[in-house]
Design an enzyme around this catalytic site. Structure first.
Site, PDB file in Angstrom:
ATOM      1  N   ARG A   1      -6.151  13.232   0.638  1.00 21.63           N
ATOM      2  CA  ARG A   1      -5.136  13.638   1.608  1.00 21.63           C
ATOM      3  C   ARG A   1      -3.754  13.038   1.312  1.00 21.63           C
ATOM      4  O   ARG A   1      -2.761  13.577   1.732  1.00 21.63           O
ATOM      5  CB  ARG A   1      -5.555  13.289   3.039  1.00 21.63           C
ATOM      6  CG  ARG A   1      -5.632  11.812   3.305  1.00 21.63           C
ATOM      7  CD  ARG A   1      -5.843  11.525   4.778  1.00 21.63           C
ATOM      8  NE  ARG A   1      -7.196  11.814   5.220  1.00 21.63           N
ATOM      9  CZ  ARG A   1      -7.738  11.270   6.302  1.00 21.63           C
ATOM     10  NH1 ARG A   1      -7.036  10.453   7.041  1.00 21.63           N
ATOM     11  NH2 ARG A   1      -8.977  11.542   6.650  1.00 21.63           N
TER      12      ARG A   1
ATOM     13  N   GLU B   1      -8.407   0.965  -3.427  1.00 23.13           N
ATOM     14  CA  GLU B   1      -9.346   1.064  -2.308  1.00 23.13           C
ATOM     15  C   GLU B   1     -10.129   2.359  -2.481  1.00 23.13           C
ATOM     16  O   GLU B   1      -9.533   3.412  -2.728  1.00 23.13           O
ATOM     17  CB  GLU B   1      -8.596   1.125  -0.982  1.00 23.13           C
ATOM     18  CG  GLU B   1      -7.792  -0.095  -0.666  1.00 23.13           C
ATOM     19  CD  GLU B   1      -6.936   0.121   0.578  1.00 23.13           C
ATOM     20  OE1 GLU B   1      -6.951   1.223   1.154  1.00 23.13           O
ATOM     21  OE2 GLU B   1      -6.237  -0.813   0.954  1.00 23.13           O
TER      22      GLU B   1
ATOM     23  N   ARG C   1       4.413  18.456   2.023  1.00 23.08           N
ATOM     24  CA  ARG C   1       5.040  19.674   1.491  1.00 23.08           C
ATOM     25  C   ARG C   1       4.528  20.034   0.094  1.00 23.08           C
ATOM     26  O   ARG C   1       5.118  20.878  -0.573  1.00 23.08           O
ATOM     27  CB  ARG C   1       6.567  19.496   1.443  1.00 23.08           C
ATOM     28  CG  ARG C   1       7.210  19.465   2.801  1.00 23.08           C
ATOM     29  CD  ARG C   1       7.052  20.819   3.485  1.00 23.08           C
ATOM     30  NE  ARG C   1       7.368  20.742   4.897  1.00 23.08           N
ATOM     31  CZ  ARG C   1       8.567  21.006   5.408  1.00 23.08           C
ATOM     32  NH1 ARG C   1       9.552  21.351   4.627  1.00 23.08           N
ATOM     33  NH2 ARG C   1       8.761  20.932   6.706  1.00 23.08           N
TER      34      ARG C   1
ATOM     35  N   ARG D   1      -8.682   8.626  -1.565  1.00 27.07           N
ATOM     36  CA  ARG D   1      -9.721   9.122  -0.658  1.00 27.07           C
ATOM     37  C   ARG D   1     -10.422  10.337  -1.255  1.00 27.07           C
ATOM     38  O   ARG D   1      -9.843  11.087  -2.038  1.00 27.07           O
ATOM     39  CB  ARG D   1      -9.108   9.519   0.690  1.00 27.07           C
ATOM     40  CG  ARG D   1      -8.536   8.371   1.487  1.00 27.07           C
ATOM     41  CD  ARG D   1      -8.043   8.875   2.837  1.00 27.07           C
ATOM     42  NE  ARG D   1      -9.159   9.221   3.689  1.00 27.07           N
ATOM     43  CZ  ARG D   1      -9.614   8.452   4.669  1.00 27.07           C
ATOM     44  NH1 ARG D   1      -9.019   7.306   4.948  1.00 27.07           N
ATOM     45  NH2 ARG D   1     -10.637   8.827   5.401  1.00 27.07           N
TER      46      ARG D   1
ATOM     47  N   HIS E   1      -5.221   3.891  -1.877  1.00 26.21           N
ATOM     48  CA  HIS E   1      -6.542   4.373  -1.457  1.00 26.21           C
ATOM     49  C   HIS E   1      -6.700   5.810  -1.930  1.00 26.21           C
ATOM     50  O   HIS E   1      -6.027   6.713  -1.432  1.00 26.21           O
ATOM     51  CB  HIS E   1      -6.635   4.284   0.072  1.00 26.21           C
ATOM     52  CG  HIS E   1      -7.990   4.621   0.615  1.00 26.21           C
ATOM     53  ND1 HIS E   1      -8.309   4.506   1.949  1.00 26.21           N
ATOM     54  CD2 HIS E   1      -9.123   5.062   0.005  1.00 26.21           C
ATOM     55  CE1 HIS E   1      -9.569   4.866   2.133  1.00 26.21           C
ATOM     56  NE2 HIS E   1     -10.087   5.224   0.972  1.00 26.21           N
TER      57      HIS E   1
ATOM     58  N   THR F   1      -8.743   4.292   7.884  1.00 29.46           N
ATOM     59  CA  THR F   1     -10.011   3.562   7.804  1.00 29.46           C
ATOM     60  C   THR F   1     -10.251   2.845   9.133  1.00 29.46           C
ATOM     61  O   THR F   1      -9.504   1.944   9.497  1.00 29.46           O
ATOM     62  CB  THR F   1      -9.953   2.537   6.648  1.00 29.46           C
ATOM     63  OG1 THR F   1      -9.381   3.180   5.515  1.00 29.46           O
ATOM     64  CG2 THR F   1     -11.329   2.028   6.310  1.00 29.46           C
TER      65      THR F   1
ATOM     66  N   ASP G   1       0.050   4.435   0.056  1.00 35.04           N
ATOM     67  CA  ASP G   1      -0.572   5.685   0.547  1.00 35.04           C
ATOM     68  C   ASP G   1       0.407   6.597   1.281  1.00 35.04           C
ATOM     69  O   ASP G   1       0.411   7.811   1.089  1.00 35.04           O
ATOM     70  CB  ASP G   1      -1.711   5.373   1.521  1.00 35.04           C
ATOM     71  CG  ASP G   1      -2.888   4.698   0.852  1.00 35.04           C
ATOM     72  OD1 ASP G   1      -2.873   4.529  -0.377  1.00 35.04           O
ATOM     73  OD2 ASP G   1      -3.833   4.323   1.582  1.00 35.04           O
ATOM     74  N   HIS G   2       1.224   5.988   2.164  1.00 37.17           N
ATOM     75  CA  HIS G   2       2.018   6.849   3.049  1.00 37.17           C
ATOM     76  C   HIS G   2       3.304   7.363   2.414  1.00 37.17           C
ATOM     77  O   HIS G   2       3.960   8.235   2.976  1.00 37.17           O
ATOM     78  CB  HIS G   2       2.226   6.178   4.406  1.00 37.17           C
ATOM     79  CG  HIS G   2       0.897   5.991   5.078  1.00 37.17           C
ATOM     80  ND1 HIS G   2       0.060   7.058   5.322  1.00 37.17           N
ATOM     81  CD2 HIS G   2       0.228   4.881   5.461  1.00 37.17           C
ATOM     82  CE1 HIS G   2      -1.064   6.596   5.866  1.00 37.17           C
ATOM     83  NE2 HIS G   2      -0.988   5.280   5.955  1.00 37.17           N
TER      84      HIS G   2
ATOM     85  N   GLU H   1     -11.844  -8.442   2.284  1.00 34.01           N
ATOM     86  CA  GLU H   1     -10.589  -8.172   2.993  1.00 34.01           C
ATOM     87  C   GLU H   1     -10.952  -8.000   4.459  1.00 34.01           C
ATOM     88  O   GLU H   1     -11.750  -7.129   4.807  1.00 34.01           O
ATOM     89  CB  GLU H   1      -9.888  -6.920   2.456  1.00 34.01           C
ATOM     90  CG  GLU H   1      -8.612  -6.620   3.253  1.00 34.01           C
ATOM     91  CD  GLU H   1      -7.787  -5.468   2.691  1.00 34.01           C
ATOM     92  OE1 GLU H   1      -7.932  -5.138   1.494  1.00 34.01           O
ATOM     93  OE2 GLU H   1      -6.997  -4.908   3.470  1.00 34.01           O
TER      94      GLU H   1
ATOM     95  N   GLY I   1       0.942  -1.354   4.360  1.00 35.02           N
ATOM     96  CA  GLY I   1       1.539  -0.102   3.915  1.00 35.02           C
ATOM     97  C   GLY I   1       2.425   0.564   4.942  1.00 35.02           C
ATOM     98  O   GLY I   1       3.642   0.608   4.797  1.00 35.02           O
ATOM     99  N   HIS I   2       1.820   1.055   6.021  1.00 38.93           N
ATOM    100  CA  HIS I   2       2.521   1.946   6.947  1.00 38.93           C
ATOM    101  C   HIS I   2       3.809   1.348   7.483  1.00 38.93           C
ATOM    102  O   HIS I   2       4.859   2.007   7.480  1.00 38.93           O
ATOM    103  CB  HIS I   2       1.574   2.324   8.100  1.00 38.93           C
ATOM    104  CG  HIS I   2       2.156   3.345   9.012  1.00 38.93           C
ATOM    105  ND1 HIS I   2       2.865   3.009  10.145  1.00 38.93           N
ATOM    106  CD2 HIS I   2       2.182   4.699   8.939  1.00 38.93           C
ATOM    107  CE1 HIS I   2       3.288   4.109  10.737  1.00 38.93           C
ATOM    108  NE2 HIS I   2       2.879   5.146  10.028  1.00 38.93           N
TER     109      HIS I   2
ATOM    110  N   HIS J   1      -4.503  -4.025   7.481  1.00 40.33           N
ATOM    111  CA  HIS J   1      -4.629  -2.851   8.338  1.00 40.33           C
ATOM    112  C   HIS J   1      -3.846  -3.048   9.637  1.00 40.33           C
ATOM    113  O   HIS J   1      -4.200  -3.898  10.447  1.00 40.33           O
ATOM    114  CB  HIS J   1      -6.077  -2.495   8.665  1.00 40.33           C
ATOM    115  CG  HIS J   1      -6.231  -1.006   8.850  1.00 40.33           C
ATOM    116  ND1 HIS J   1      -5.781  -0.348   9.966  1.00 40.33           N
ATOM    117  CD2 HIS J   1      -6.723  -0.053   8.021  1.00 40.33           C
ATOM    118  CE1 HIS J   1      -6.003   0.940   9.823  1.00 40.33           C
ATOM    119  NE2 HIS J   1      -6.572   1.154   8.656  1.00 40.33           N
ATOM    120  N   GLY J   2      -2.774  -2.292   9.749  1.00 35.61           N
ATOM    121  CA  GLY J   2      -1.972  -2.316  10.979  1.00 35.61           C
ATOM    122  C   GLY J   2      -0.971  -3.457  11.053  1.00 35.61           C
ATOM    123  O   GLY J   2      -0.277  -3.599  12.058  1.00 35.61           O
TER     124      GLY J   2
ATOM    125  N   ASN K   1       0.839  -1.196   0.000  1.00 34.29           N
ATOM    126  CA  ASN K   1       0.000   0.000   0.000  1.00 34.29           C
ATOM    127  C   ASN K   1       0.883   1.259   0.000  1.00 34.29           C
ATOM    128  O   ASN K   1       1.640   1.485   0.954  1.00 34.29           O
ATOM    129  CB  ASN K   1      -0.910  -0.042   1.232  1.00 34.29           C
ATOM    130  CG  ASN K   1      -1.867   1.122   1.280  1.00 34.29           C
ATOM    131  OD1 ASN K   1      -1.467   2.258   1.050  1.00 34.29           O
ATOM    132  ND2 ASN K   1      -3.119   0.867   1.580  1.00 34.29           N
TER     133      ASN K   1
END
Ligand code: PXP
Length: 241
Positions: A51, A72, A20, A47, A45, A103, A11-12, A153, A215-216, A193-194, A9
């Site tokens: 963001r 997503e 920035r 969104r 994702h 999420t 996203d991050h 999922e 992801g994270h 997730h997580g 993922n």
């Protein structure tokens, strides 16, 4: 199968760039490195509040990805219009609230049955595989089949956030039961997730789960060791015993 496929993922990566409003880091190049390192799928994702991931990222990844692309998204009219025109390989429908940090819970499939049914039908007509992000709950699994999803999922957030060993084991069992039920009903099953390097093994060991979206933790580790190493380390943690 020795392990589930890894959906990385991105996203991050975009979160850091958007902090920035600059060009760096770019999810496109880092997704390519992740694929070369062994990730079989890129997940993102888009969104409503944009963001992190931007439309530009989605369009470029559609062109550059080598494996599967899993988008997503919330089942809003604007998102549906976009993906029906420019479909990915797979869509994972997620609930979205503007104020949330990430999420927070799975889809309430039963409550949104009619809307979901129509959205899923349209996506399937375009050849998109549809997955629903749900809490590990048998009722939600059954409802997912009823509305026409091909996959689910399972939300692993409660499992990942639980510090009490007994309660975490209970949550792990709930995920296992939901995954078995999904498979019995003919649904493909992912989880995410997580998930991180320390907690992924018991979930990755579940044979019923063929895809993990992470992801994270990978993006955070990549800051220390680089993207290639971070992906390879996660793939190693996902190997089944
Ligand atoms: N799966 C879904 C449906 C998600 O919404 C997210 C977070 O965007 C993930 C997986 C990945 O979660 P994490 O970034 O905590 O690994």
């Amino acid at each position: 199968m020795k392990r589930a496929r890894l959906g990385f993922n991105v996203d991050h990566i975009a979160t850091v760039r958007q902090a920035r409003l600059s060009l760096w880091p770019d999810p496109i190049g880092l997704a390519a490195i992740a694929e070369v390192a062994g990730a079989e799928q890129i997940t993102l994702h888009l969104r409503e509040d944009r963001r992190h991931v931007q439309e530009r990222d989605y369009f470029l990844l559609r062109e550059t990805k080598k494996g599967l692309l899993n988008l997503e998204m919330a089942a809003t009219p604007a998102m549906l219009e976009l993906v029906l025109k420019h479909p990915p390989d797979m869509v994972t429908l997620v609930p979205e609230r503007r104020q949330e940090l990430t999420t927070e819970g799975g889809l309430e499939v039963v409550a949104c049955e009619e809307g979901l049914k129509k959205a899923i039908q349209k996506l399937k007509e375009k050849g998109v595989v549809v997955s629903l992000f749900i809490d590990p709950n048998l009722r939600q699994v059954e409802a997912s089949l009823k509305v026409g999803a091909q996959r689910v999922e399972l939300h692993t957030g409660c499992y990942c956030n639980e510090n009490n060993v007994q309660l975490r084991l209970k949550e792990q069992q709930r995920i296992g039961e939901a995954a078995r039920h999904a498979l019995q009903l003919g649904l493909g099953c992912a989880a995410g997730h997580g998930l991180d390097y320390a907690n992924v093994a018991p979930i990755a060991a579940m044979e019923e789960i063929d895809e993990l979206n992470i992801g994270h933790s990978i993006v955070a580790r990549a800051l220390y060791v680089g993207m290639e190493r971070a992906i390879k380390d996660m793939l190693q943690c996902m190997l089944r015993p």
